[in-house]
Design a protein around this motif. Structure first.
Motif, PDB file in Angstrom:
ATOM      1  N   SER A 170      -0.169  19.880 -31.935  1.00 34.85           N
ATOM      2  CA  SER A 170       0.859  19.764 -33.226  1.00 34.85           C
ATOM      3  C   SER A 170       0.699  20.100 -35.010  1.00 34.85           C
ATOM      4  O   SER A 170      -0.640  20.572 -34.993  1.00 34.85           O
ATOM      5  CB  SER A 170       0.600  18.243 -33.765  1.00 34.85           C
ATOM      6  OG  SER A 170      -0.915  17.794 -33.972  1.00 34.85           O
ATOM      7  N   ALA A 171       1.063  20.584 -35.842  1.00 36.47           N
ATOM      8  CA  ALA A 171       0.941  20.982 -36.778  1.00 36.47           C
ATOM      9  C   ALA A 171      -0.414  20.363 -37.419  1.00 36.47           C
ATOM     10  O   ALA A 171      -0.970  21.027 -38.713  1.00 36.47           O
ATOM     11  CB  ALA A 171       2.101  21.388 -37.607  1.00 36.47           C
ATOM     12  N   GLY A 172       0.040  19.091 -37.532  1.00 33.73           N
ATOM     13  CA  GLY A 172      -0.767  18.627 -37.807  1.00 33.73           C
ATOM     14  C   GLY A 172      -2.579  18.702 -37.877  1.00 33.73           C
ATOM     15  O   GLY A 172      -3.418  18.487 -37.931  1.00 33.73           O
ATOM     16  N   THR A 173      -2.736  19.546 -36.564  1.00 35.29           N
ATOM     17  CA  THR A 173      -3.764  19.848 -35.746  1.00 35.29           C
ATOM     18  C   THR A 173      -4.046  20.748 -35.694  1.00 35.29           C
ATOM     19  O   THR A 173      -5.276  20.925 -36.476  1.00 35.29           O
ATOM     20  CB  THR A 173      -3.773  19.321 -34.232  1.00 35.29           C
ATOM     21  OG1 THR A 173      -3.738  18.456 -33.461  1.00 35.29           O
ATOM     22  CG2 THR A 173      -5.434  21.031 -33.726  1.00 35.29           C
ATOM     23  N   TYR A 213      -3.059  23.568 -39.195  1.00 30.02           N
ATOM     24  CA  TYR A 213      -2.612  23.864 -40.607  1.00 30.02           C
ATOM     25  C   TYR A 213      -4.169  23.096 -41.110  1.00 30.02           C
ATOM     26  O   TYR A 213      -5.086  23.570 -41.635  1.00 30.02           O
ATOM     27  CB  TYR A 213      -1.540  23.628 -41.023  1.00 30.02           C
ATOM     28  CG  TYR A 213      -0.653  24.386 -40.453  1.00 30.02           C
ATOM     29  CD1 TYR A 213      -0.169  25.154 -40.834  1.00 30.02           C
ATOM     30  CD2 TYR A 213       0.426  23.724 -39.587  1.00 30.02           C
ATOM     31  CE1 TYR A 213       0.776  26.590 -40.765  1.00 30.02           C
ATOM     32  CE2 TYR A 213       2.034  24.422 -39.599  1.00 30.02           C
ATOM     33  CZ  TYR A 213       1.782  25.527 -39.949  1.00 30.02           C
ATOM     34  OH  TYR A 213       2.439  26.268 -39.720  1.00 30.02           O
ATOM     35  N   PRO A 214      -4.265  21.800 -40.837  1.00 32.00           N
ATOM     36  CA  PRO A 214      -5.888  21.656 -41.412  1.00 32.00           C
ATOM     37  C   PRO A 214      -7.145  22.123 -41.065  1.00 32.00           C
ATOM     38  O   PRO A 214      -7.725  23.135 -41.841  1.00 32.00           O
ATOM     39  CB  PRO A 214      -6.146  20.753 -41.065  1.00 32.00           C
ATOM     40  CG  PRO A 214      -5.165  19.631 -40.849  1.00 32.00           C
ATOM     41  CD  PRO A 214      -3.880  20.980 -40.159  1.00 32.00           C
TER      42      PRO A 214
END
Length: 206
Positions: free
Chosen positions: A44-47, A49-50
């Motif tokens: 996911s993007a949440g995985t 981008y951070p």
């Protein structure tokens, strides 16, 4: 494939290896990970981008904003770290390849089992029909066309049930993160061709 396939630090290193090939925007990185793992892992993007932000903080990655698109690129420091962990990267890639092969084998076995089950059901139905035909007396009202239509409906039901089962199995497998290699679909195609030829051959003997 579960994200757990990337142990602590592995995904970070793999991101560096992707950016070493060419600068990428976030979606391109996610797509590359999906492609490299044969569709077994779509982060996911949440995985992603951070982790990219962390790499940027460490000076291993830079980002350039072009309108609404942010492009990430590896730095010299990032390339140096990648080179220093070449052995670790090889181990990660080997593990991914093993996981993809394992899932492909599971899907192939599922297809083979479904075909065996279909053949067994057809054989049992044929045997049952023969037994029924032998036990019931012939009546003047028996109409071969009516019987044929009944059998056609039964064949349709068997085909639809098989289609629904295989389709459900394949969709469920992919939805859970599994991969569906072209070789498995080709094997399914060959198995269906074989079943079609067997039906045609059986009809030609009547």
């Amino acid at each position: 494939m579960s994200p757990a396939v990337f142990s602590h630090g592995d995904l970070r290193l793999y991101l560096l290896s992707l950016l070493a090939e060419s600068p990428q925007h976030g979606y391109g990185i996610i797509q590359a990970l999906t492609d490299r793992t044969g569709g077994t892992y779509t982060p996911s993007a949440g995985t992603i981008y951070p982790r990219l932000a962390k790499l940027e903080e460490e000076g291993l990655v830079t980002k350039t904003v072009d309108g609404r698109t942010t492009i990430y690129a590896i730095t010299d420091a990032g390339r140096a770290e990648l080179a220093s962990r070449e052995g670790d990267l090889a181990g990660i890639e080997s593990g991914l390849a093993d996981s993809v092969r394992l899932i492909a084998n599971e899907v192939r076995q599922s297809v083979q089992d479904a075909m065996k089950s279909l053949r067994a059901d057809l054989a049992a139905a044929e045997q049952g029909e023969r037994s029924t035909a032998k036990s019931r007396p012939r009546a003047a009202s028996d109409d071969a066309r009516v019987t044929s239509r009944e059998e056609l409906h039964r064949a349709d039901a068997l085909i639809n049930a098989f289609r629904a089962q295989v389709r459900t199995d394949l969709r469920t497998h992919v939805a859970k993160g599994g991969t569906l290699p072209a070789s498995v679909v080709t094997e399914l195609e060959h198995a269906l061709d074989a079943a079609s030829h067997a039906v045609t051959a059986g009809l030609s003997r009547l």
